[in-house]
Design a protein around this motif. Structure first.
Motif, short mmCIF file in Angstrom:
data_model
loop_
_atom_site.label_atom_id
_atom_site.label_comp_id
_atom_site.label_asym_id
_atom_site.label_seq_id
_atom_site.Cartn_x
_atom_site.Cartn_y
_atom_site.Cartn_z
N ALA A 159 0.85 -1.20 0.00
CA ALA A 159 0.00 0.00 0.00
C ALA A 159 0.88 1.25 0.00
O ALA A 159 1.97 1.25 0.58
CB ALA A 159 -0.91 0.00 1.23
N HIS A 160 0.39 2.27 -0.68
CA HIS A 160 1.10 3.54 -0.75
C HIS A 160 0.06 4.64 -0.92
O HIS A 160 -0.88 4.48 -1.70
CB HIS A 160 2.07 3.55 -1.93
N ILE A 166 -5.42 -1.78 -3.81
CA ILE A 166 -5.05 -2.77 -2.80
C ILE A 166 -5.12 -4.15 -3.44
O ILE A 166 -5.85 -4.36 -4.40
CB ILE A 166 -5.97 -2.70 -1.55
#
Length: 187
Positions: A159-160, A166
């Motif tokens: 995740a970012h 996702i």
């Protein structure tokens, strides 16, 4: 191409170079001839008298991704998506992007562009077409599975905050018949 990428190009390129956006960089690559995303490897669908662009696709040999010349090497962002770049069906034709505008989804344009991609692959001597699709893009996953694409693996992308997905990216592939067309009963 940005629509099909689901935010990956913006993640990679926006704000990396001052005053240069992902659209700017992609436009340069598409307009040239030396990059895999070149207009030479694209098909665009337009409608109406004004030629409104409603869909586009881009294909090139997956092995060109090994050269890695069209991504800014060494960047933290590039390293973040490296699992996706490394999970490939080497030796296949790669469907880098396929996007249809919201107003024209479900009209058959996507299937037509997919047929073009398969024909292009067959003409170039490839026996299969591969692609990546975000795991959380259920409509796209269903679209490809309905056309007999199979899941090969999943690239785990952490995740970012700048990447709106996702579940990682699913590598899918489809065997191409001799004439490059999707089997009629798979549509």
């Amino acid at each position: 191409m940005c629509i099909a990428g689901g935010g990956i190009y913006e993640f990679l390129f926006d704000d990396l170079i001052p005053f240069v956006t992902a659209v700017d960089l992609l436009s340069s690559g598409i307009g040239g001839e030396q990059y895999p995303i070149s207009y030479r490897n694209c098909c665009v669908a337009s409608l109406g008298r004004d030629g409104e662009i409603v869909a586009a696709a881009n294909v090139f040999p997956a092995d060109l991704l090994k050269e890695d010349q069209f991504v800014l090497l060494g960047s933290e962002r590039h390293n973040h998506i490296r699992p996706m770049l490394e999970l490939q069906d080497w030796g296949s034709m790669f469907l880098n992007s396929l996007a249809v505008s919201d107003a024209h989804r479900g009209s058959g344009i996507g299937a037509t562009l997919l047929g073009w991609a398969e024909a292009r692959a067959a003409e170039a001597g490839y026996d299969r077409l591969s692609l990546h699709v975000w795991a959380d893009n259920t409509p796209a996953v269903n679209f490809y599975e309905a056309r007999r694409f199979v899941r090969v693996g999943t690239a785990r992308i952490p995740a970012h905050p700048r990447l709106p997905h996702i579940g990682g990216s699913i590598l899918m592939r489809h065997a191409i018949s001799g004439d490059g067309m999707i089997a009629a009963n798979s549509r």
